[in-house]
Design a protein around this motif. Structure first.
Motif, PDB file in Angstrom:
ATOM      1  N   LYS A  10     -28.974 -12.749  14.703  1.00  0.00           N
ATOM      2  CA  LYS A  10     -29.651 -11.280  13.756  1.00  0.00           C
ATOM      3  C   LYS A  10     -28.848 -10.555  14.477  1.00  0.00           C
ATOM      4  CE  LYS A  10     -34.075 -12.876  13.290  1.00  0.00           C
ATOM      5  NZ  LYS A  10     -36.295 -12.358  13.206  1.00  0.00           N
ATOM      6  N   SER A  11     -28.692  -9.195  13.300  1.00  0.00           N
ATOM      7  CA  SER A  11     -28.439  -8.062  13.647  1.00  0.00           C
ATOM      8  C   SER A  11     -28.751  -6.930  14.976  1.00  0.00           C
ATOM      9  CB  SER A  11     -28.430  -7.378  12.334  1.00  0.00           C
ATOM     10  OG  SER A  11     -27.731  -5.926  12.739  1.00  0.00           O
ATOM     11  N   GLU A  12     -28.040  -6.513  16.291  1.00  0.00           N
ATOM     12  CA  GLU A  12     -28.561  -5.954  17.326  1.00  0.00           C
ATOM     13  C   GLU A  12     -28.651  -4.395  16.007  1.00  0.00           C
ATOM     14  OE1 GLU A  12     -23.811  -3.851  18.195  1.00  0.00           O
ATOM     15  OE2 GLU A  12     -24.307  -6.223  19.095  1.00  0.00           O
ATOM     16  N   ILE A  13     -28.659  -4.011  15.464  1.00  0.00           N
ATOM     17  CA  ILE A  13     -28.813  -2.667  14.819  1.00  0.00           C
ATOM     18  C   ILE A  13     -30.775  -3.092  14.825  1.00  0.00           C
ATOM     19  CG2 ILE A  13     -28.657  -1.216  12.291  1.00  0.00           C
ATOM     20  CD1 ILE A  13     -26.836  -2.841  11.778  1.00  0.00           C
ATOM     21  N   GLY A  14     -30.933  -1.073  15.021  1.00  0.00           N
ATOM     22  CA  GLY A  14     -32.073  -1.321  15.281  1.00  0.00           C
ATOM     23  C   GLY A  14     -32.480  -1.595  16.079  1.00  0.00           C
ATOM     24  N   GLY A  15     -31.702  -2.473  17.057  1.00  0.00           N
ATOM     25  CA  GLY A  15     -33.015  -2.396  18.664  1.00  0.00           C
ATOM     26  C   GLY A  15     -32.851  -1.645  19.814  1.00  0.00           C
ATOM     27  N   LYS A  16     -33.439  -2.501  21.114  1.00  0.00           N
ATOM     28  CA  LYS A  16     -32.795  -1.869  21.891  1.00  0.00           C
ATOM     29  C   LYS A  16     -31.553  -1.349  22.755  1.00  0.00           C
ATOM     30  CE  LYS A  16     -37.612  -2.154  23.825  1.00  0.00           C
ATOM     31  NZ  LYS A  16     -38.780  -2.617  24.608  1.00  0.00           N
ATOM     32  N   HIS A  17     -31.559  -0.317  23.433  1.00  0.00           N
ATOM     33  CA  HIS A  17     -30.011  -0.625  23.919  1.00  0.00           C
ATOM     34  C   HIS A  17     -29.681  -1.194  24.818  1.00  0.00           C
ATOM     35  CE1 HIS A  17     -26.780   2.079  25.101  1.00  0.00           C
ATOM     36  NE2 HIS A  17     -27.040   1.120  26.536  1.00  0.00           N
ATOM     37  N   MET A  18     -30.513  -1.735  25.721  1.00  0.00           N
ATOM     38  CA  MET A  18     -29.945  -2.416  26.450  1.00  0.00           C
ATOM     39  C   MET A  18     -30.035  -4.195  26.155  1.00  0.00           C
ATOM     40  SD  MET A  18     -29.615  -1.632  29.601  1.00  0.00           S
ATOM     41  CE  MET A  18     -29.696  -3.039  30.402  1.00  0.00           C
ATOM     42  N   HIS A  19     -30.490  -4.590  24.772  1.00  0.00           N
ATOM     43  CA  HIS A  19     -30.627  -5.204  24.085  1.00  0.00           C
ATOM     44  C   HIS A  19     -29.247  -5.760  23.687  1.00  0.00           C
ATOM     45  CE1 HIS A  19     -35.365  -6.158  23.669  1.00  0.00           C
ATOM     46  NE2 HIS A  19     -34.720  -6.061  24.460  1.00  0.00           N
ATOM     47  N   ARG A  20     -28.274  -4.378  22.678  1.00  0.00           N
ATOM     48  CA  ARG A  20     -26.753  -4.044  21.802  1.00  0.00           C
ATOM     49  C   ARG A  20     -26.282  -4.549  23.527  1.00  0.00           C
ATOM     50  NH1 ARG A  20     -29.748   0.133  19.616  1.00  0.00           N
ATOM     51  NH2 ARG A  20     -28.599   1.555  21.051  1.00  0.00           N
ATOM     52  N   GLU A  21     -26.910  -3.833  25.193  1.00  0.00           N
ATOM     53  CA  GLU A  21     -25.447  -4.135  26.071  1.00  0.00           C
ATOM     54  C   GLU A  21     -25.511  -6.054  26.385  1.00  0.00           C
ATOM     55  OE1 GLU A  21     -23.472  -1.944  26.867  1.00  0.00           O
ATOM     56  OE2 GLU A  21     -23.949  -0.555  25.533  1.00  0.00           O
ATOM     57  N   THR A  22     -26.756  -6.028  26.071  1.00  0.00           N
ATOM     58  CA  THR A  22     -27.058  -7.828  26.470  1.00  0.00           C
ATOM     59  C   THR A  22     -25.831  -8.582  26.009  1.00  0.00           C
ATOM     60  OG1 THR A  22     -28.537  -7.089  27.521  1.00  0.00           O
ATOM     61  CG2 THR A  22     -28.246  -9.421  27.304  1.00  0.00           C
ATOM     62  N   LEU A  23     -25.938  -8.208  24.574  1.00  0.00           N
ATOM     63  CA  LEU A  23     -25.232  -9.296  23.891  1.00  0.00           C
ATOM     64  C   LEU A  23     -23.965  -9.186  24.097  1.00  0.00           C
ATOM     65  CD1 LEU A  23     -27.350  -8.625  19.786  1.00  0.00           C
ATOM     66  CD2 LEU A  23     -26.571 -10.681  21.395  1.00  0.00           C
ATOM     67  N   ARG A  24     -22.972  -7.535  23.869  1.00  0.00           N
ATOM     68  CA  ARG A  24     -21.283  -6.949  24.510  1.00  0.00           C
ATOM     69  C   ARG A  24     -21.147  -8.033  25.976  1.00  0.00           C
ATOM     70  NH1 ARG A  24     -20.783  -6.685  20.137  1.00  0.00           N
ATOM     71  NH2 ARG A  24     -20.744  -5.073  19.026  1.00  0.00           N
ATOM     72  N   SER A  25     -22.000  -8.331  26.727  1.00  0.00           N
ATOM     73  CA  SER A  25     -21.789  -9.044  28.282  1.00  0.00           C
ATOM     74  C   SER A  25     -21.829 -10.038  27.847  1.00  0.00           C
ATOM     75  CB  SER A  25     -23.118  -8.146  29.217  1.00  0.00           C
ATOM     76  OG  SER A  25     -23.270  -7.320  29.310  1.00  0.00           O
ATOM     77  N   LEU A  26     -22.660 -10.755  26.822  1.00  0.00           N
ATOM     78  CA  LEU A  26     -22.668 -12.092  26.463  1.00  0.00           C
ATOM     79  C   LEU A  26     -21.386 -12.880  26.359  1.00  0.00           C
ATOM     80  CD1 LEU A  26     -26.059 -13.277  25.564  1.00  0.00           C
ATOM     81  CD2 LEU A  26     -24.802 -13.979  27.876  1.00  0.00           C
ATOM     82  N   GLY A  27     -20.536 -11.243  25.395  1.00  0.00           N
ATOM     83  CA  GLY A  27     -19.486 -11.242  24.981  1.00  0.00           C
ATOM     84  C   GLY A  27     -19.852 -11.613  23.321  1.00  0.00           C
TER      85      GLY A  27
END
Length: 60
Positions: A10-27
């Motif tokens: 699913k898209s990260e758009i519209g999600g919380k900032h920390m969720h977006r950052e967590t996805l990036r941290s996972l790669g």
């Protein structure tokens, strides 16, 4: 050591900032993108945080 494959479904758009950052941290960068991670507590916690955005499969 065991590993698991994490795929963004699913898209990260519209999600919380920390969720977006967590996805990036996972790669993870886009829908359909997958990464293989070691089965460690840090990665399990990250996956639990964004469980509604990803799927997890065990890999040998």
């Amino acid at each position: 050591m065991a590993t698991f494959k994490v795929t963004q479904i699913k898209s990260e758009i519209g999600g919380k900032h920390m969720h977006r950052e967590t996805l990036r941290s996972l790669g993870l960068k886009r829908i359909g993108h997958s990464v293989v991670k070691e089965d460690r507590p840090e990665f399990r916690g990250m996956v639990r945080t964004v469980a509604h955005l990803v799927t997890v499969e065990e890999v040998d």
